[in-house]
Design a protein around this motif. Structure first.
Motif, PDB file in Angstrom:
ATOM      1  N   VAL A  18      53.168  20.509  39.726  1.00 12.56           N
ATOM      2  CA  VAL A  18      52.195  21.479  39.217  1.00 12.56           C
ATOM      3  C   VAL A  18      51.583  22.285  40.356  1.00 12.56           C
ATOM      4  CG1 VAL A  18      49.966  21.708  38.039  1.00 12.56           C
ATOM      5  CG2 VAL A  18      51.712  20.191  37.117  1.00 12.56           C
ATOM      6  N   THR A  19      51.280  21.627  41.466  1.00 13.73           N
ATOM      7  CA  THR A  19      50.729  22.345  42.617  1.00 13.73           C
ATOM      8  C   THR A  19      51.731  23.362  43.140  1.00 13.73           C
ATOM      9  OG1 THR A  19      49.438  20.388  43.219  1.00 13.73           O
ATOM     10  CG2 THR A  19      49.733  22.060  44.909  1.00 13.73           C
ATOM     11  N   SER A  20      52.990  22.963  43.238  1.00 13.07           N
ATOM     12  CA  SER A  20      54.030  23.901  43.684  1.00 13.07           C
ATOM     13  C   SER A  20      54.154  25.075  42.735  1.00 13.07           C
ATOM     14  CB  SER A  20      55.374  23.191  43.789  1.00 13.07           C
ATOM     15  OG  SER A  20      55.322  22.157  44.721  1.00 13.07           O
ATOM     16  N   LEU A  21      54.108  24.800  41.443  1.00 10.42           N
ATOM     17  CA  LEU A  21      54.203  25.861  40.452  1.00 10.42           C
ATOM     18  C   LEU A  21      53.039  26.834  40.584  1.00 10.42           C
ATOM     19  CD1 LEU A  21      55.681  27.000  37.949  1.00 10.42           C
ATOM     20  CD2 LEU A  21      54.189  25.564  36.559  1.00 10.42           C
ATOM     21  N   LEU A  22      51.824  26.326  40.732  1.00  9.19           N
ATOM     22  CA  LEU A  22      50.653  27.194  40.853  1.00  9.19           C
ATOM     23  C   LEU A  22      50.697  28.033  42.129  1.00  9.19           C
ATOM     24  CD1 LEU A  22      47.823  24.839  39.553  1.00  9.19           C
ATOM     25  CD2 LEU A  22      48.826  26.815  38.395  1.00  9.19           C
ATOM     26  N   ILE A  23      51.093  27.425  43.231  1.00 14.62           N
ATOM     27  CA  ILE A  23      51.180  28.173  44.486  1.00 14.62           C
ATOM     28  C   ILE A  23      52.290  29.215  44.403  1.00 14.62           C
ATOM     29  CG2 ILE A  23      51.746  27.983  46.942  1.00 14.62           C
ATOM     30  CD1 ILE A  23      50.278  25.264  46.878  1.00 14.62           C
ATOM     31  N   PHE A  24      53.435  28.859  43.853  1.00 13.31           N
ATOM     32  CA  PHE A  24      54.542  29.808  43.699  1.00 13.31           C
ATOM     33  C   PHE A  24      54.109  30.970  42.807  1.00 13.31           C
ATOM     34  CE2 PHE A  24      58.620  31.380  42.248  1.00 13.31           C
ATOM     35  CZ  PHE A  24      59.382  31.329  43.399  1.00 13.31           C
ATOM     36  N   TRP A  25      53.414  30.669  41.730  1.00 13.35           N
ATOM     37  CA  TRP A  25      52.913  31.706  40.825  1.00 13.35           C
ATOM     38  C   TRP A  25      51.917  32.617  41.534  1.00 13.35           C
ATOM     39  CZ3 TRP A  25      47.829  31.983  38.682  1.00 13.35           C
ATOM     40  CH2 TRP A  25      47.677  32.995  37.739  1.00 13.35           C
ATOM     41  N   ALA A  26      50.981  32.026  42.289  1.00 14.14           N
ATOM     42  CA  ALA A  26      49.988  32.834  43.005  1.00 14.14           C
ATOM     43  C   ALA A  26      50.656  33.728  44.044  1.00 14.14           C
ATOM     44  CB  ALA A  26      48.949  31.926  43.664  1.00 14.14           C
ATOM     45  N   MET A  27      51.657  33.188  44.721  1.00 20.26           N
ATOM     46  CA  MET A  27      52.358  33.996  45.722  1.00 20.26           C
ATOM     47  C   MET A  27      53.136  35.142  45.066  1.00 20.26           C
ATOM     48  SD  MET A  27      51.501  32.958  48.651  1.00 20.26           S
ATOM     49  CE  MET A  27      52.700  33.774  49.677  1.00 20.26           C
ATOM     50  N   SER A  28      53.595  34.928  43.842  1.00 18.65           N
ATOM     51  CA  SER A  28      54.328  36.002  43.166  1.00 18.65           C
ATOM     52  C   SER A  28      53.394  37.128  42.730  1.00 18.65           C
ATOM     53  CB  SER A  28      55.094  35.455  41.965  1.00 18.65           C
ATOM     54  OG  SER A  28      54.212  35.095  40.927  1.00 18.65           O
ATOM     55  N   LEU A  29      52.095  36.848  42.668  1.00 20.33           N
ATOM     56  CA  LEU A  29      51.129  37.871  42.278  1.00 20.33           C
ATOM     57  C   LEU A  29      50.656  38.718  43.458  1.00 20.33           C
ATOM     58  CD1 LEU A  29      48.853  35.863  39.812  1.00 20.33           C
ATOM     59  CD2 LEU A  29      50.704  37.439  39.252  1.00 20.33           C
ATOM     60  N   THR A  30      50.951  38.293  44.662  1.00 22.12           N
ATOM     61  CA  THR A  30      50.455  39.023  45.827  1.00 22.12           C
ATOM     62  C   THR A  30      51.168  40.355  45.988  1.00 22.12           C
ATOM     63  OG1 THR A  30      52.030  37.930  47.294  1.00 22.12           O
ATOM     64  CG2 THR A  30      49.856  36.921  47.078  1.00 22.12           C
ATOM     65  N   GLU A  31      50.490  41.253  46.649  1.00 19.13           N
ATOM     66  CA  GLU A  31      51.058  42.569  46.926  1.00 19.13           C
ATOM     67  C   GLU A  31      52.149  42.442  47.977  1.00 19.13           C
ATOM     68  OE1 GLU A  31      50.279  45.590  45.560  1.00 19.13           O
ATOM     69  OE2 GLU A  31      49.009  44.506  44.149  1.00 19.13           O
ATOM     70  N   GLY A  32      53.023  43.401  48.018  1.00 23.29           N
ATOM     71  CA  GLY A  32      54.071  43.417  49.022  1.00 23.29           C
ATOM     72  C   GLY A  32      55.398  42.976  48.453  1.00 23.29           C
ATOM     73  N   ASP A  33      56.450  43.474  49.056  1.00 22.75           N
ATOM     74  CA  ASP A  33      57.794  43.188  48.613  1.00 22.75           C
ATOM     75  C   ASP A  33      58.608  42.721  49.809  1.00 22.75           C
ATOM     76  OD1 ASP A  33      60.215  43.058  47.359  1.00 22.75           O
ATOM     77  OD2 ASP A  33      60.408  45.208  46.993  1.00 22.75           O
ATOM     78  N   PRO A  34      59.092  41.490  49.799  1.00 25.54           N
ATOM     79  CA  PRO A  34      59.889  41.011  50.930  1.00 25.54           C
ATOM     80  C   PRO A  34      61.106  41.886  51.201  1.00 25.54           C
ATOM     81  CG  PRO A  34      59.346  39.192  49.467  1.00 25.54           C
ATOM     82  CD  PRO A  34      58.894  40.440  48.797  1.00 25.54           C
ATOM     83  N   ALA A  35      61.701  42.435  50.149  1.00 25.12           N
ATOM     84  CA  ALA A  35      62.876  43.285  50.343  1.00 25.12           C
ATOM     85  C   ALA A  35      62.515  44.543  51.130  1.00 25.12           C
ATOM     86  CB  ALA A  35      63.484  43.658  48.991  1.00 25.12           C
ATOM     87  N   MET A  36      61.370  45.116  50.846  1.00 24.99           N
ATOM     88  CA  MET A  36      60.927  46.305  51.593  1.00 24.99           C
ATOM     89  C   MET A  36      60.591  45.940  53.033  1.00 24.99           C
ATOM     90  SD  MET A  36      58.675  48.396  48.799  1.00 24.99           S
ATOM     91  CE  MET A  36      58.336  49.728  49.919  1.00 24.99           C
ATOM     92  N   MET A  37      60.050  44.745  53.225  1.00 24.74           N
ATOM     93  CA  MET A  37      59.709  44.302  54.570  1.00 24.74           C
ATOM     94  C   MET A  37      60.968  44.104  55.405  1.00 24.74           C
ATOM     95  SD  MET A  37      56.834  41.423  55.307  1.00 24.74           S
ATOM     96  CE  MET A  37      57.869  40.014  55.119  1.00 24.74           C
ATOM     97  N   ILE A  38      61.997  43.530  54.797  1.00 22.09           N
ATOM     98  CA  ILE A  38      63.252  43.294  55.505  1.00 22.09           C
ATOM     99  C   ILE A  38      63.971  44.610  55.762  1.00 22.09           C
ATOM    100  CG2 ILE A  38      65.558  42.288  55.265  1.00 22.09           C
ATOM    101  CD1 ILE A  38      64.210  40.010  53.694  1.00 22.09           C
ATOM    102  N   ALA A  39      64.000  45.492  54.762  1.00 25.11           N
ATOM    103  CA  ALA A  39      64.758  46.730  54.857  1.00 25.11           C
ATOM    104  C   ALA A  39      64.138  47.713  55.849  1.00 25.11           C
ATOM    105  CB  ALA A  39      64.870  47.369  53.480  1.00 25.11           C
TER     106      ALA A  39
END
Length: 136
Positions: A18-39
């Motif tokens: 449950v903790t992993s799920l909540l943290i993963f969910w919270a991280m998915s709500l953050t601004e920014g796109d890893p693909a744009m950062m890499i590209a």
């Protein structure tokens, strides 16, 4: 005693999930796109979409979380978006220093807190007790 420890360890599994799920969910709500950062700044939309597809960022949330948990169970934490290095290798590289720093902090805290606790207990309900509690 062993039964108690086993029960506590088994109870830890849903807590970690449950903790992993909540943290993963919270991280998915953050601004920014890893693909744009890499590209990078000069990337085309096609390049960004290709990177998103390679990383699985276009997959539904539960699929991404399932892949994440599967990777964690086998020790595959992926590659860093910033450095491109294996995350588990980097984690293991810095683990000894982290343990050393954390252990030193615990030792210093114990060396300070035990005498301070004794001192404030001896001088209970005085200004010395209050000062010791503020310091703590």
């Amino acid at each position: 005693m062993i039964k108690y420890v086993v029960n506590r360890l088994l109870a830890l599994i849903p807590v970690i999930f449950v903790t992993s799920l909540l943290i993963f969910w919270a991280m998915s709500l953050t601004e920014g796109d890893p693909a744009m950062m890499i590209a990078g700044d000069n990337a085309t939309v096609e390049q960004i979409n290709r990177i998103r597809e390679e990383l699985g960022l276009n997959d539904p949330f539960l699929v991404r979380f399932g892949n994440y948990m599967k990777g964690m169970l086998v020790g595959d934490m992926g590659k860093s978006y910033v450095t491109g290095k294996d995350v588990f290798g980097t984690f293991m590289e810095y683990l000894p220093n982290t343990l050393y720093l954390g252990g030193t902090a615990v030792i210093v805290a114990v060396i300070i807190s035990i005498p301070l606790g004794i001192y404030t207990a001896i001088h209970q309900n005085t200004w010395k007790d209050t000062a010791g509690m503020i310091f703590a």
